[in-house]
Scaffold this active site. Structure first.
Site, PDB file in Angstrom:
ATOM      1  N   PHE A  26     -57.032  -1.137 -10.343  1.00 31.94           N
ATOM      2  CA  PHE A  26     -56.846  -2.449  -9.726  1.00 31.94           C
ATOM      3  C   PHE A  26     -58.101  -3.318  -9.859  1.00 31.94           C
ATOM      4  CE2 PHE A  26     -57.629  -4.083  -5.206  1.00 31.94           C
ATOM      5  CZ  PHE A  26     -57.283  -5.389  -5.519  1.00 31.94           C
ATOM      6  N   ILE A  27     -59.224  -2.845  -9.354  1.00 33.96           N
ATOM      7  CA  ILE A  27     -60.450  -3.645  -9.412  1.00 33.96           C
ATOM      8  C   ILE A  27     -60.999  -3.684 -10.834  1.00 33.96           C
ATOM      9  CG2 ILE A  27     -62.831  -3.846  -8.587  1.00 33.96           C
ATOM     10  CD1 ILE A  27     -61.904  -2.666  -5.925  1.00 33.96           C
ATOM     11  N   ASP A  46     -61.543   5.097 -18.839  1.00 30.36           N
ATOM     12  CA  ASP A  46     -60.549   5.499 -17.839  1.00 30.36           C
ATOM     13  C   ASP A  46     -59.820   6.744 -18.333  1.00 30.36           C
ATOM     14  OD1 ASP A  46     -58.374   5.419 -15.788  1.00 30.36           O
ATOM     15  OD2 ASP A  46     -59.153   3.402 -15.439  1.00 30.36           O
ATOM     16  N   GLY A  51     -55.398   4.931 -12.650  1.00 28.92           N
ATOM     17  CA  GLY A  51     -55.202   3.656 -13.337  1.00 28.92           C
ATOM     18  C   GLY A  51     -53.946   3.687 -14.186  1.00 28.92           C
ATOM     19  N   ASP A  77     -63.243  10.785 -19.218  1.00 25.64           N
ATOM     20  CA  ASP A  77     -63.327  11.235 -17.832  1.00 25.64           C
ATOM     21  C   ASP A  77     -64.789  11.235 -17.399  1.00 25.64           C
ATOM     22  OD1 ASP A  77     -63.259  12.762 -15.417  1.00 25.64           O
ATOM     23  OD2 ASP A  77     -61.417  13.743 -16.095  1.00 25.64           O
ATOM     24  N   GLN A  97     -66.572   1.636 -11.286  1.00 27.83           N
ATOM     25  CA  GLN A  97     -65.481   1.552 -10.319  1.00 27.83           C
ATOM     26  C   GLN A  97     -64.676   2.847 -10.225  1.00 27.83           C
ATOM     27  OE1 GLN A  97     -65.470  -1.552  -8.741  1.00 27.83           O
ATOM     28  NE2 GLN A  97     -67.221  -1.863 -10.103  1.00 27.83           N
ATOM     29  N   TYR A 165     -63.845  11.511   1.796  1.00 21.93           N
ATOM     30  CA  TYR A 165     -64.067  10.338   0.948  1.00 21.93           C
ATOM     31  C   TYR A 165     -65.318   9.586   1.383  1.00 21.93           C
ATOM     32  CZ  TYR A 165     -63.509   5.619  -0.919  1.00 21.93           C
ATOM     33  OH  TYR A 165     -63.733   4.410  -1.533  1.00 21.93           O
ATOM     34  N   LYS A 169     -68.893   8.708  -0.788  1.00 21.90           N
ATOM     35  CA  LYS A 169     -69.417   7.366  -1.062  1.00 21.90           C
ATOM     36  C   LYS A 169     -70.831   7.195  -0.506  1.00 21.90           C
ATOM     37  CE  LYS A 169     -67.272   5.049  -3.223  1.00 21.90           C
ATOM     38  NZ  LYS A 169     -67.087   5.096  -4.704  1.00 21.90           N
TER      39      LYS A 169
END
Length: 348
Positions: A26-27, A46, A51, A77, A97, A165, A169
């Site tokens: 998406f981003i 990607d 995606g 990857d 991303q 998650y 981050k």
């Protein structure tokens, strides 16, 4: 003219070579679209784990053939270091991303989340360092604030993480900081707050709330809200995120580098408010008068009750100015899904 407008003009006159990881997401696809509009050369990496080819196909329809010819796709990857090395070769700017970006997914499978978000991140950092890229801008997350109670969220005040998650981050930020201090490496982290917009996947167990609700309402399906609907978020339209990435990647101000910034609007909207904005917005676009009401369920594990960003820091250091609030962003988003849902998502 804003700083972002000046930057866009400058990039057209002096094109650069960019790498976007997670380019089919998406981003990532939004960043690709904007950079191709600006006549940049873009390498995209990607593995299509989250995606989609149709995101890339949709970008292709929105740019010229000449612009599209500047896109080089690598199916690879980030967990494979050789793929990261290949992607980083001769690149000026990295926009990282790629990640497994779901709180519920991380609770269900923390090992997979760790592998992509920490091992993959370290591979990308190392490959970018070795390739001597000018800057490395990465997707951090508002989940890093964890259980810290203060609102709005200020970058220097974080709590305990509430999900695997969130742990991954935060570890990204720690690694980026160590690389900056140890190797004179230029990295900027962007703590995204609930990004939404075109090409965000509405399907599957880990879909974000806005595209999922839009598609459900378009199909006259019931809408479910976790909790009583008072949960609130700082919803940020994709164009604001694109602006933040480009400003971060290209900054020449030493004081603005090697920092972490909130990327948001600086306001919050409850899930109840969001539901009626979407429902009533669709009614306007479709000239209908739906009065469907949401169905309330239990609060979701791992989520925080309220989230809102203080964006003073990114405005001060990077001259970021969000161009889209929740209402204008939803207007653009609803139009896109109305135009595209029958061809992209009709089989689900």
């Amino acid at each position: 003219m804003t700083a972002y407008e000046e930057l866009r003009t400058k990039l057209v006159l002096a094109p650069k070579r960019w790498l976007i990881t997670g380019v089919a997401g998406f981003i990532g696809s939004g960043l690709l679209e904007e950079l191709l509009f600006l006549n940049q050369t873009v390498i995209g990496l990607d593995n299509f784990s989250t995606g989609y080819q149709h995101n890339l196909d949709d970008v292709r329809t929105s740019v010229s053939e000449e612009q599209w010819s500047r896109f080089i796709f690598i199916q690879g990857d980030i967990r494979k270091f050789t793929d990261c090395q290949k992607a980083c070769k001769n690149v000026d700017y990295v926009l990282h991303q790629a990640a497994l970006g779901s709180v519920p997914r991380s609770l269900k499978d923390p090992i997979a989340t760790n592998s992509a978000n920490i091992d993959g991140f370290l591979n990308m950092l190392t490959a970018a360092r070795d390739a001597h890229v000018s800057s490395f801008t990465y997707a951090a997350s508002s989940s890093t604030y964890g259980d810290h109670p203060d609102l709005p969220k200020i970058e220097e005040r974080i709590g305990r993480p509430l999900s695997p998650y969130a742990v991954t981050k935060y570890v990204n930020e720690l690694y980026a900081d160590v690389f900056a201090r140890s190797y004179e490496f230029n990295a900027i982290g962007l703590r995204y707050f609930n990004v939404f917009g075109r090409r965000q996947n509405p399907n599957g167990a880990y879909s974000a709330v806005i595209p999922r609700w839009i598609l459900s309402l378009l199909k006259d399906e019931p809408i479910y809200i976790n909790g009583d609907g008072s949960t609130s978020r700082d919803f940020c339209y994709i164009e604001n995120v694109i602006q933040a990435n480009l400003l971060s990647a290209t900054t020449n101000d030493l004081a603005s580098k090697n920092k972490v910034y909130n990327v948001a609007v600086g306001d919050r909207t409850s899930l109840n408010e969001l539901y009626y904005l979407i429902r009533d917005g669709l009614n306007l676009w479709r000239n209908e008068q739906s009065r469907a009401e949401p169905i309330y369920k239990d609060f979701r594990d791992g989520d925080v009750k309220h989230s809102q960003a203080d964006i003073t820091k990114i405005k001060t250091f990077l001259s970021y100015e969000p161009e889209f609030d929740i209402k204008e962003g939803l207007k653009q988003t609803l139009k896109w899904y109305i135009d595209k849902h029958s061809t992209l998502y009709s089989s689900v």
